[in-house]
Write a protein that holds these residues in place. Structure first.
Motif, PDB file in Angstrom:
ATOM      1  N   UNK A  22       0.832  -1.208   0.000  1.00 31.13           N
ATOM      2  CA  UNK A  22       0.000   0.000   0.000  1.00 31.13           C
ATOM      3  C   UNK A  22       0.865   1.255   0.000  1.00 31.13           C
ATOM      4  N   UNK A  23       0.416   2.255  -0.736  1.00 29.60           N
ATOM      5  CA  UNK A  23       1.110   3.542  -0.696  1.00 29.60           C
ATOM      6  C   UNK A  23       0.205   4.655  -0.178  1.00 29.60           C
ATOM      7  N   UNK A  24      -1.100   4.382  -0.118  1.00 32.21           N
ATOM      8  CA  UNK A  24      -2.056   5.360   0.402  1.00 32.21           C
ATOM      9  C   UNK A  24      -3.105   4.590   1.192  1.00 32.21           C
ATOM     10  N   UNK A  25      -3.154   4.838   2.502  1.00 37.99           N
ATOM     11  CA  UNK A  25      -4.002   4.063   3.405  1.00 37.99           C
ATOM     12  C   UNK A  25      -4.851   5.015   4.236  1.00 37.99           C
ATOM     13  N   UNK A  26      -6.105   4.651   4.412  1.00 39.18           N
ATOM     14  CA  UNK A  26      -7.023   5.448   5.219  1.00 39.18           C
ATOM     15  C   UNK A  26      -7.989   4.506   5.922  1.00 39.18           C
ATOM     16  N   UNK A  27      -8.336   4.820   7.141  1.00 41.25           N
ATOM     17  CA  UNK A  27      -9.455   4.157   7.813  1.00 41.25           C
ATOM     18  C   UNK A  27     -10.227   5.233   8.559  1.00 41.25           C
ATOM     19  N   UNK A  28     -11.516   5.335   8.237  1.00 40.94           N
ATOM     20  CA  UNK A  28     -12.364   6.269   8.966  1.00 40.94           C
ATOM     21  C   UNK A  28     -13.572   5.516   9.492  1.00 40.94           C
ATOM     22  N   UNK A  29     -14.228   6.125  10.458  1.00 43.70           N
ATOM     23  CA  UNK A  29     -15.470   5.562  10.991  1.00 43.70           C
ATOM     24  C   UNK A  29     -16.497   6.675  11.111  1.00 43.70           C
ATOM     25  N   UNK A  30     -17.712   6.334  10.758  1.00 44.08           N
ATOM     26  CA  UNK A  30     -18.856   7.201  11.032  1.00 44.08           C
ATOM     27  C   UNK A  30     -19.678   6.528  12.121  1.00 44.08           C
ATOM     28  N   UNK A  31     -20.031   7.300  13.116  1.00 41.83           N
ATOM     29  CA  UNK A  31     -20.772   6.790  14.272  1.00 41.83           C
ATOM     30  C   UNK A  31     -22.192   7.351  14.201  1.00 41.83           C
ATOM     31  N   UNK A  90     -22.849   6.256   3.097  1.00 36.57           N
ATOM     32  CA  UNK A  90     -22.570   7.552   3.721  1.00 36.57           C
ATOM     33  C   UNK A  90     -21.121   7.619   4.223  1.00 36.57           C
ATOM     34  N   UNK A  91     -20.643   6.519   4.783  1.00 39.74           N
ATOM     35  CA  UNK A  91     -19.279   6.476   5.310  1.00 39.74           C
ATOM     36  C   UNK A  91     -18.259   6.530   4.179  1.00 39.74           C
ATOM     37  N   UNK A  92     -18.526   5.860   3.072  1.00 39.30           N
ATOM     38  CA  UNK A  92     -17.625   5.917   1.918  1.00 39.30           C
ATOM     39  C   UNK A  92     -17.546   7.343   1.381  1.00 39.30           C
ATOM     40  N   UNK A  93     -18.671   8.018   1.299  1.00 37.39           N
ATOM     41  CA  UNK A  93     -18.664   9.415   0.854  1.00 37.39           C
ATOM     42  C   UNK A  93     -17.849  10.288   1.786  1.00 37.39           C
ATOM     43  N   UNK A  94     -17.970  10.037   3.068  1.00 39.67           N
ATOM     44  CA  UNK A  94     -17.183  10.782   4.051  1.00 39.67           C
ATOM     45  C   UNK A  94     -15.697  10.485   3.865  1.00 39.67           C
ATOM     46  N   UNK A  95     -15.364   9.221   3.638  1.00 39.89           N
ATOM     47  CA  UNK A  95     -13.965   8.826   3.425  1.00 39.89           C
ATOM     48  C   UNK A  95     -13.400   9.518   2.185  1.00 39.89           C
ATOM     49  N   UNK A  96     -14.215   9.679   1.168  1.00 40.46           N
ATOM     50  CA  UNK A  96     -13.778  10.360  -0.062  1.00 40.46           C
ATOM     51  C   UNK A  96     -13.339  11.793   0.269  1.00 40.46           C
ATOM     52  N   UNK A  97     -14.133  12.471   1.076  1.00 37.25           N
ATOM     53  CA  UNK A  97     -13.790  13.837   1.473  1.00 37.25           C
ATOM     54  C   UNK A  97     -12.569  13.899   2.370  1.00 37.25           C
ATOM     55  N   UNK A  98     -12.463  12.958   3.300  1.00 34.29           N
ATOM     56  CA  UNK A  98     -11.298  12.928   4.191  1.00 34.29           C
ATOM     57  C   UNK A  98     -10.029  12.679   3.380  1.00 34.29           C
ATOM     58  N   UNK A  99     -10.096  11.737   2.433  1.00 39.03           N
ATOM     59  CA  UNK A  99      -8.925  11.447   1.601  1.00 39.03           C
ATOM     60  C   UNK A  99      -8.495  12.680   0.812  1.00 39.03           C
ATOM     61  N   UNK A 100      -9.455  13.374   0.234  1.00 44.45           N
ATOM     62  CA  UNK A 100      -9.127  14.597  -0.501  1.00 44.45           C
ATOM     63  C   UNK A 100      -8.453  15.616   0.427  1.00 44.45           C
ATOM     64  N   UNK A 101      -9.042  15.818   1.583  1.00 48.92           N
ATOM     65  CA  UNK A 101      -8.508  16.807   2.522  1.00 48.92           C
ATOM     66  C   UNK A 101      -7.090  16.449   2.982  1.00 48.92           C
ATOM     67  N   UNK A 102      -6.865  15.176   3.275  1.00 47.58           N
ATOM     68  CA  UNK A 102      -5.558  14.738   3.780  1.00 47.58           C
ATOM     69  C   UNK A 102      -4.465  14.780   2.714  1.00 47.58           C
ATOM     70  N   UNK A 103      -4.862  14.657   1.433  1.00 46.47           N
ATOM     71  CA  UNK A 103      -3.855  14.636   0.363  1.00 46.47           C
ATOM     72  C   UNK A 103      -3.775  15.948  -0.411  1.00 46.47           C
ATOM     73  N   UNK A 104      -4.604  16.901  -0.024  1.00 47.00           N
ATOM     74  CA  UNK A 104      -4.610  18.180  -0.743  1.00 47.00           C
ATOM     75  C   UNK A 104      -3.213  18.790  -0.738  1.00 47.00           C
TER      76      UNK A 104
END
Length: 145
Positions: free
Chosen positions: A61-70, A102-116
């Motif tokens: 892996x070269x790009x890894x993310x794990x997020x959770x929506x509660x 919903x969580x995947x959509x959130x992960x998409x935004x987090x990934x964008x923000x973290x790699x901006x």
């Protein structure tokens, strides 16, 4: 399940994030994988959906993310998920899919923000058909009081 299930997003957590530059070689084939897992908070009647997307080259892996929506589940819906002995919580597949989307959509935004402002911002989370990755509802064993 055709009835409406009341819920609210209460918290988003970034469980892990990493850019492993040494594992990336420009021009090599890129693979993508996503995993899901689930958890509950019985006391607060919450369900957590964890999504872990990763981009790979040659199995590394070269790009890894794990997020959770509660998600807070309304009392009536939570109670309807319980078996008659109140020992298991059976969350229907359609609802699990919805929360996962919903969580995947959130992960998409987090990934964008973290790699901006990095070269890794070009790696976008693709659209994911949750019907292909989630085949069943989720059953949780409940703690006996």
């Amino acid at each position: 399940m055709s009835e409406k299930i009341g819920f609210a997003l209460r918290k988003v957590t970034t469980e892990q994030f990493a850019i492993i530059e040494s594992a990336f070689k420009d021009g090599n084939e890129i693979k993508f994988a996503v995993n899901t897992k689930y958890g509950i908070n019985e006391k607060d009647k919450m369900i957590a959906i964890f999504v872990s997307p990763a981009f790979y080259q040659t199995e590394s892996p070269f790009l890894v993310l794990e997020i959770a929506c509660h998600f807070k589940i309304v009392d009536d819906a939570w109670d309807s998920f319980m078996n008659k002995h109140k020992t298991k919580l059976n969350v229907p597949v359609g609802f699990v899919r919805h929360l996962t989307m919903l969580t995947i959509g959130t992960a998409r935004g987090v990934l964008h923000s973290k790699t901006e402002n990095t070269p890794f911002n070009e790696f976008l989370l693709p659209t994911i058909n949750v019907n292909e990755i989630i085949k069943n509802g989720v059953i949780f064993e409940l703690n006996k009081e």
